[in-house]
Design an enzyme around this catalytic site. Structure first.
Site, PDB file in Angstrom:
ATOM      1  N   GLY A  49       0.791  -1.224   0.000  1.00 51.25           N
ATOM      2  CA  GLY A  49       0.000   0.000   0.000  1.00 51.25           C
ATOM      3  C   GLY A  49       0.822   1.273   0.000  1.00 51.25           C
ATOM      4  N   GLU A  95      16.160  -9.859   5.498  1.00 47.06           N
ATOM      5  CA  GLU A  95      15.915 -11.277   5.786  1.00 47.06           C
ATOM      6  C   GLU A  95      16.135 -12.129   4.542  1.00 47.06           C
ATOM      7  OE1 GLU A  95      12.617 -10.565   3.427  1.00 47.06           O
ATOM      8  OE2 GLU A  95      13.332  -9.299   5.055  1.00 47.06           O
ATOM      9  N   CYS A 102      11.513  -1.735   4.671  1.00 44.26           N
ATOM     10  CA  CYS A 102      10.557  -1.583   3.577  1.00 44.26           C
ATOM     11  C   CYS A 102       9.459  -0.577   3.955  1.00 44.26           C
ATOM     12  CB  CYS A 102       9.992  -2.943   3.193  1.00 44.26           C
ATOM     13  SG  CYS A 102       9.327  -2.989   1.510  1.00 44.26           S
ATOM     14  N   PHE A 103       8.227  -1.015   4.188  1.00 42.36           N
ATOM     15  CA  PHE A 103       7.177  -0.090   4.612  1.00 42.36           C
ATOM     16  C   PHE A 103       7.599   0.626   5.897  1.00 42.36           C
ATOM     17  CE2 PHE A 103       2.705   1.034   5.688  1.00 42.36           C
ATOM     18  CZ  PHE A 103       2.290   1.489   4.453  1.00 42.36           C
ATOM     19  N   HIS A 161      14.974  -5.801   1.916  1.00 41.34           N
ATOM     20  CA  HIS A 161      14.653  -6.931   2.789  1.00 41.34           C
ATOM     21  C   HIS A 161      15.917  -7.641   3.259  1.00 41.34           C
ATOM     22  CE1 HIS A 161      10.179  -7.314   2.145  1.00 41.34           C
ATOM     23  NE2 HIS A 161      10.513  -6.431   1.222  1.00 41.34           N
TER      24      HIS A 161
END
Length: 380
Positions: A238, A356, A264-265, A354
């Site tokens: 979003g 991870e 990220c977000f 990311h």
């Protein structure tokens, strides 16, 4: 989305972009119709993790690698409990999956979960089109009685755009849960789930962190009820301009000077919390081969990305914010997009990609160690 799960290999399908470009192929996965934002992913592997990444909610993913599904689907690699992409586009799906961990084919998994896809189109041409024109709304339609192209295009143009979409609460956990530390417990972290991937709390658990995963609607009171040593804000789908609730929670965390890490977000939330704006990228970064420079060390890392929005912060200076001085810590070497922020006067930082890395390279795994160091320093 409307779907059928009967055999699809010879069923006609059509992909319609909102600018009128049309691609014709055959159904892949479920038969029916679906809509979303057309984006492309440059990863040559890791399709199972991509499909189950909640950040792809309401997006139709175009795979730039021509052969997809070679290793089938297993029960170990999903990043969440379901597939989140709204549609899937591939050129040449594997006819036979071959891997000792495979339990079923990718086509079977897509059909089982009702994910409408299309195969047999020129994904290279589609990717070039999206690079030139930008990510846009799209529909995939399949079945033997497709209506005329004009009515399909009108249906695509009636769909909502990604700009202004508030989606994190749709993909986040509804109830808190705990991921225990692996081995000796060293710290407690409150993780605000905006669309978290399963590998993220696992990476923290590997470092002795007990992770309390909280819903996207969590308040500051909810965060501090677990008595955290640090607070984490996850990835998610979003438009960050809609995320007023998480921004307010993060601002309270910054006021209390609790060690903070966002990805990220979560990076976009930190940007907004510090007073920076956000904007939509033309076609975004999605894949596992994006070069990013850590400006604090000068090291260049190959990183995993999935974002269509970015933080608008100055690259060439330290900025004064309500919470002290801040600077851009990481930058994408392809296009100079902000890929990380850090505060200089308190323990808070974030990255846009990311670390991870599921799937992807592990160059950025050190960022979890950096978070641990902040908590160690605060405890000392």
């Amino acid at each position: 989305m409307t779907t059928s799960t009967r055999g699809t290999a010879k069923v006609p399908a059509v992909l319609v972009l909102e600018d009128g470009r049309i691609f014709r192929g055959r159904a892949y996965g479920a038969v029916g119709e679906t809509f979303g934002e057309a984006v492309f992913s440059t990863g040559m592997t890791g399709y199972q993790e991509t499909l189950t990444d909640p950040s792809y909610h309401r997006q139709v993913v175009v795979m730039t690698a021509p052969h997809v599904g070679n290793t089938g689907v297993n029960d170990e690699d999903p990043e969440s409990a379901r597939i989140w992409v709204s549609g899937y586009v591939v050129r040449d799906p594997a006819r036979v999956s071959s891997n000792w961990r495979a339990r079923r084919s990718l086509d079977e998994e897509l059909r089982e979960q009702g994910v409408v896809g299309i195969q047999g189109i020129d994904t290279r041409a589609l990717t070039r089109h999206l690079r030139e024109r930008g990510a846009m709304r799209v529909g995939i339609f399949s079945g033997n009685a497709l209506p005329d192209d004009g009515s399909l295009l009108a249906e695509v143009r009636r769909q909502p755009e990604m700009t202004g979409a508030d989606l994190s609460a749709e993909v986040a956990t509804k109830e808190p849960y705990v991921v225990p530390a692996i081995g000796e417990k060293k710290f407690t972290v409150a993780a605000v789930d905006l669309g978290i991937k399963g590998m993220t709390p696992h990476r923290m658990a590997e470092r002795g962190i007990e992770v309390h995963v909280l819903p996207a609607t969590a308040t500051a009171e909810d965060v501090y009820a677990v008595n955290p040593d640090g607070v984490f804000f996850s990835n998610g789908p979003g438009d960050p301009a809609t995320a007023d609730g998480p921004v307010a929670v993060m601002q309270e965390v910054l006021r209390r000077k609790t060690p903070l890490f966002g990805i990220c977000f979560g990076n976009q939330i930190l940007g907004r919390a510090l007073g920076f704006g956000t904007y939509k990228l033309k076609y975004g970064h999605r894949g596992i081969n994006q070069p990013v420079q850590d400006r604090t060390t000068g090291k260049v890392e190959v990183t995993a990305h999935n974002h269509g929005f970015a933080v608008d912060a100055p690259l060439d200076k330290v900025s004064d914010t309500p919470f002290g001085r801040a600077e851009v810590s990481h930058v994408c070497l392809n296009d100079n997009v902000v890929e990380g922020l850090q505060l200089l006067d308190q323990p808070a930082f974030s990255v846009q990609y990311h670390p991870e890395a599921a799937a992807g390279p592990h160059d950025a795994a050190y960022l979890f160690d950096r978070f641990v160091s902040l908590m160690e320093a605060e405890r000392a």
